[in-house]
Design a protein around this motif. Structure first.
Motif, PDB file in Angstrom:
ATOM      1  N   ASN A  89      -1.782   0.191  -0.183  1.00  0.00           N
ATOM      2  CA  ASN A  89      -2.660  -0.523   0.529  1.00  0.00           C
ATOM      3  C   ASN A  89      -2.871   0.246   1.740  1.00  0.00           C
ATOM      4  O   ASN A  89      -2.018   0.263   2.627  1.00  0.00           O
ATOM      5  N   SER A 137      -5.737   0.375  -3.726  1.00  0.00           N
ATOM      6  CA  SER A 137      -6.103   1.334  -4.744  1.00  0.00           C
ATOM      7  C   SER A 137      -4.686   1.547  -5.757  1.00  0.00           C
ATOM      8  O   SER A 137      -3.609   1.728  -5.179  1.00  0.00           O
ATOM      9  N   GLN A 181      -7.310  -1.663   2.178  1.00  0.00           N
ATOM     10  CA  GLN A 181      -8.174  -1.368   0.600  1.00  0.00           C
ATOM     11  C   GLN A 181      -7.098  -1.023   0.080  1.00  0.00           C
ATOM     12  O   GLN A 181      -6.043  -0.125   0.290  1.00  0.00           O
ATOM     13  N   SER A 197     -10.216  10.773   1.796  1.00  0.00           N
ATOM     14  CA  SER A 197      -9.937  11.002   0.321  1.00  0.00           C
ATOM     15  C   SER A 197      -8.245  11.349   0.264  1.00  0.00           C
ATOM     16  O   SER A 197      -7.608  12.181   1.153  1.00  0.00           O
ATOM     17  N   THR A 234      -8.254   9.338  -4.640  1.00  0.00           N
ATOM     18  CA  THR A 234      -8.558   8.118  -4.085  1.00  0.00           C
ATOM     19  C   THR A 234      -9.498   8.165  -2.865  1.00  0.00           C
ATOM     20  O   THR A 234      -9.044   8.920  -1.938  1.00  0.00           O
ATOM     21  N   ASN A 235     -10.749   7.500  -2.822  1.00  0.00           N
ATOM     22  CA  ASN A 235     -11.393   7.334  -1.587  1.00  0.00           C
ATOM     23  C   ASN A 235     -11.367   6.018  -0.719  1.00  0.00           C
ATOM     24  O   ASN A 235     -11.495   5.211  -1.435  1.00  0.00           O
ATOM     25  N   TYR A 236     -10.956   6.153   0.437  1.00  0.00           N
ATOM     26  CA  TYR A 236     -11.039   4.937   1.280  1.00  0.00           C
ATOM     27  C   TYR A 236     -12.030   4.920   2.208  1.00  0.00           C
ATOM     28  O   TYR A 236     -12.698   5.745   2.802  1.00  0.00           O
ATOM     29  N   ASN A 264      -2.806   3.868  -8.436  1.00  0.00           N
ATOM     30  CA  ASN A 264      -2.766   5.362  -9.041  1.00  0.00           C
ATOM     31  C   ASN A 264      -1.421   5.399 -10.018  1.00  0.00           C
ATOM     32  O   ASN A 264      -0.616   4.399 -10.325  1.00  0.00           O
TER      33      ASN A 264
END
Length: 303
Positions: A124, A149, A147, A187, A175-177, A151
């Motif tokens: 997060n 994501s 955000q 990234s 990961t792109n935020y 993994n």
């Protein structure tokens, strides 16, 4: 205006995290191995819990602060489970990650053991705009934006009673935020870790362990950490570490009981940023549920 400040925040994150290569940085990495390598999970062969706190570049506003808690245990002859909770804070940004680990161990000849690990993570990543010092406040620049994501990671770990080698990628996915526009994309790339160490029995009361960890990520220089520790009478640990072109560290630890170990590290930056801070501090506490039959096997292993 909000997107402009998002861009500024992302730039700050990149600057502050450059030396850490986007993932958490530890001086006492040799005691926190499961964070980098899921294959290490359960290798202590007992229920093991560890808490670590690191404050980096003391005196520099917005400097990184890291809290880490992990617990791991064998759940059978070959299988082990672990859980790791991480909180990283840099300026107005914060990343909280929860990772579940599983490892499977194959027994080799004599005391050799091969462990294969996998992990699943939920991160997060958030930005708290109220922590920005804005000269002309903007009504849209308020609150916290975050955000989540997922993994995955993999790791291989092989060890005997006096040496170990590990290779891992704790986060395989890029990961792109905040990627609603190209200008606000941050990234997080995959990191590769190669680690190893060897314990020399100098005499019945003194052990010497050199160790290293090499980190590699696309777009950044290879980072090399080397350390050397002495274990005195299976109680007191004293040593030093060097992070290539970045910092030197003093390390100390004490085995309070068979199951309780505490440690401290101080880093002095050798880069220009060392002129603007008072160094970094790191402390850890490890508790293990060890029976008397296990204590003689695990304590001298020294990793």
């Amino acid at each position: 205006m909000k997107r402009i400040f998002q861009t500024i925040v992302v730039m700050l994150v990149v600057v502050f995290s450059a030396s850490a290569q986007q993932e958490s940085q530890y001086s006492q990495y040799m005691y926190n191995t499961m964070t980098f390598n899921p294959g290490y999970t359960g290798s202590r062969e007992v229920l093991s819990a560890m808490a670590l706190y690191r404050t980096q570049w003391v005196g520099l506003e917005g400097s990184p602060k890291t809290m880490n808690f992990s617990i791991q245990s064998p759940v059978g002859i070959h299988s082990s489970l672990g859980l790791n909770v991480l909180n990283d804070q840099i300026g107005p940004t914060k990343n909280t990650g929860v990772t579940a680990n599983y490892s499977y161990t194959i027994l080799g000849s004599t005391d050799l053991k091969y462990s294969f690990g996998i992990s699943g993570t939920l991160d997060n990543f958030s930005v708290d705009y109220s922590k920005l010092n804005v000269e002309y406040p903007d009504p849209y620049l308020t609150g916290v934006e975050s955000q989540i994501s997922p993994n995955v990671g993999v790791g291989f770990y092989v060890h005997s009673y006096n040496w170990y080698v590990g290779l891992s990628v704790p986060r395989l996915l890029k990961t792109n935020y905040f990627d609603d526009t190209k200008e606000t994309t941050y990234s997080s790339s995959s990191h590769f870790y190669l680690m190893g160490g060897y314990v020399f029995d100098l005499n019945p009361y003194l052990k010497f362990k050199p160790a290293t960890m090499i980190k590699a990520v696309s777009g950044a220089p290879i980072a090399i950490d080397v350390s050397a520790n002495f274990l005195i009478n299976d109680k007191l640990t004293l040593g030093a570490a060097y992070r290539w072109d970045a910092a030197v560290s003093g390390l100390a630890g004490f085995q309070v009981t068979d199951g309780l170990n505490v440690g401290y590290a101080y880093d002095y930056d050798t880069t220009h940023i060392g002129n603007y801070n008072s160094g970094s501090h790191e402390i850890f506490l490890r508790f293990e549920l060890i029976s008397k039959s296990k204590s003689k096997m695990i304590t001298p292993r020294f990793f």
